[in-house]
Design a protein around this motif. Structure first.
Motif, PDB file in Angstrom:
ATOM      1  N   ALA A  90     -26.448 -33.235   3.706  1.00  0.00           N
ATOM      2  CA  ALA A  90     -25.189 -32.490   3.666  1.00  0.00           C
ATOM      3  C   ALA A  90     -25.415 -31.044   4.069  1.00  0.00           C
ATOM      4  CB  ALA A  90     -24.580 -32.561   2.270  1.00  0.00           C
ATOM      5  N   LEU A  91     -26.505 -30.480   3.623  1.00  0.00           N
ATOM      6  CA  LEU A  91     -26.803 -29.100   3.983  1.00  0.00           C
ATOM      7  C   LEU A  91     -27.046 -28.953   5.480  1.00  0.00           C
ATOM      8  CD1 LEU A  91     -27.158 -26.325   2.673  1.00  0.00           C
ATOM      9  CD2 LEU A  91     -29.603 -26.793   2.601  1.00  0.00           C
ATOM     10  N   ILE A  92     -27.730 -29.915   6.074  1.00  0.00           N
ATOM     11  CA  ILE A  92     -27.973 -29.884   7.520  1.00  0.00           C
ATOM     12  C   ILE A  92     -26.653 -30.036   8.278  1.00  0.00           C
ATOM     13  CG2 ILE A  92     -29.021 -31.167   9.429  1.00  0.00           C
ATOM     14  CD1 ILE A  92     -31.384 -31.709   7.513  1.00  0.00           C
ATOM     15  N   ALA A  93     -25.788 -30.922   7.824  1.00  0.00           N
ATOM     16  CA  ALA A  93     -24.495 -31.110   8.476  1.00  0.00           C
ATOM     17  C   ALA A  93     -23.628 -29.856   8.354  1.00  0.00           C
ATOM     18  CB  ALA A  93     -23.767 -32.313   7.880  1.00  0.00           C
ATOM     19  N   LEU A  94     -23.643 -29.229   7.201  1.00  0.00           N
ATOM     20  CA  LEU A  94     -22.877 -27.996   7.018  1.00  0.00           C
ATOM     21  C   LEU A  94     -23.439 -26.862   7.873  1.00  0.00           C
ATOM     22  CD1 LEU A  94     -22.255 -28.119   3.181  1.00  0.00           C
ATOM     23  CD2 LEU A  94     -20.569 -28.423   4.983  1.00  0.00           C
ATOM     24  N   ALA A  95     -24.748 -26.798   8.002  1.00  0.00           N
ATOM     25  CA  ALA A  95     -25.360 -25.779   8.868  1.00  0.00           C
ATOM     26  C   ALA A  95     -24.973 -26.007  10.324  1.00  0.00           C
ATOM     27  CB  ALA A  95     -26.872 -25.798   8.710  1.00  0.00           C
ATOM     28  N   PHE A  96     -24.923 -27.272  10.740  1.00  0.00           N
ATOM     29  CA  PHE A  96     -24.503 -27.575  12.105  1.00  0.00           C
ATOM     30  C   PHE A  96     -23.056 -27.162  12.341  1.00  0.00           C
ATOM     31  CE2 PHE A  96     -22.468 -30.583  15.043  1.00  0.00           C
ATOM     32  CZ  PHE A  96     -23.168 -30.269  16.204  1.00  0.00           C
ATOM     33  N   ALA A  97     -22.189 -27.478  11.397  1.00  0.00           N
ATOM     34  CA  ALA A  97     -20.772 -27.119  11.538  1.00  0.00           C
ATOM     35  C   ALA A  97     -20.599 -25.601  11.560  1.00  0.00           C
ATOM     36  CB  ALA A  97     -19.952 -27.738  10.411  1.00  0.00           C
ATOM     37  N   ALA A  98     -21.331 -24.895  10.713  1.00  0.00           N
ATOM     38  CA  ALA A  98     -21.236 -23.430  10.710  1.00  0.00           C
ATOM     39  C   ALA A  98     -21.737 -22.846  12.015  1.00  0.00           C
ATOM     40  CB  ALA A  98     -22.023 -22.863   9.535  1.00  0.00           C
ATOM     41  N   SER A  99     -22.787 -23.424  12.584  1.00  0.00           N
ATOM     42  CA  SER A  99     -23.286 -22.904  13.855  1.00  0.00           C
ATOM     43  C   SER A  99     -22.303 -23.160  14.991  1.00  0.00           C
ATOM     44  CB  SER A  99     -24.654 -23.502  14.186  1.00  0.00           C
ATOM     45  OG  SER A  99     -24.551 -24.892  14.400  1.00  0.00           O
ATOM     46  N   VAL A 100     -21.562 -24.265  14.929  1.00  0.00           N
ATOM     47  CA  VAL A 100     -20.522 -24.523  15.939  1.00  0.00           C
ATOM     48  C   VAL A 100     -19.421 -23.468  15.827  1.00  0.00           C
ATOM     49  CG1 VAL A 100     -18.686 -26.132  16.609  1.00  0.00           C
ATOM     50  CG2 VAL A 100     -20.981 -26.978  16.199  1.00  0.00           C
ATOM     51  N   GLY A 101     -19.002 -23.160  14.612  1.00  0.00           N
ATOM     52  CA  GLY A 101     -17.966 -22.145  14.411  1.00  0.00           C
ATOM     53  C   GLY A 101     -18.419 -20.767  14.870  1.00  0.00           C
TER      54      GLY A 101
END
Length: 159
Positions: free
Chosen positions: A32-43
């Motif tokens: 979940a942390l990796i997925a959230l980091a990916f989403a934040a980097s997209v934003g």
């Protein structure tokens, strides 16, 4: 045209970040942390693109990063001093109110920059759209973080 493709990709990113968040899997907090980091980097990439692309070329919109940093602070402080998040309290309500004001300000700043001054606006409307899309992705990521890591037994929710 950008809005059509940008907002269609948003639910995919959100579903991607929350699809790993089942407590049945042993390493769900790491996934979940990796997925959230990916989403934040997209934003954040969308926000930087709004500044760096040649047609836009103005770095003023990076001031929304300030809102990204201060948005979770009221809720983090409220969670620290309230025993149960399920029970509503004055501190939780004030923290939600402050967080809502910060999020609205993050969306209003690029719109104001695109509208004023009327003859020669600070940023173009395309940059405003990219920043708004980046805001949506980053704030949904912050909300997802609070939903996923609401349990105090997870190491990432401790500070």
């Amino acid at each position: 045209m950008f809005f059509k493709h940008g907002f269609q990709a948003l639910p995919i990113i959100t579903l991607f970040s929350l699809s790993f968040c089942t407590s049945d899997s042993p390493g769900f907090s790491t996934k979940a942390l990796i997925a959230l980091a990916f989403a934040a980097s997209v934003g954040l990439t969308l926000v930087v693109l709004a500044c760096a692309l040649k047609p836009f070329g103005v770095w003023w919109p990076l001031f929304v990063l300030f809102f990204f940093v201060i948005a979770p602070i009221p809720m983090v402080i409220a969670r620290r001093y309230v025993d149960e998040m399920a029970v509503s309290s004055v501190l939780i309500e004030v923290a939600m109110f402050l967080t809502t004001g910060i999020v609205i300000s993050a969306f209003a700043l690029p719109i104001i920059m695109a509208r004023s001054p009327k003859d020669n606006p600070v940023i173009k409307w395309g940059a405003c759209g990219l920043i708004s899309a980046g805001n949506v992705v980053v704030f949904v990521t912050i909300l997802s973080y609070f939903i996923v890591f609401n349990n105090e037994d997870i190491d990432y929710s401790m500070w």
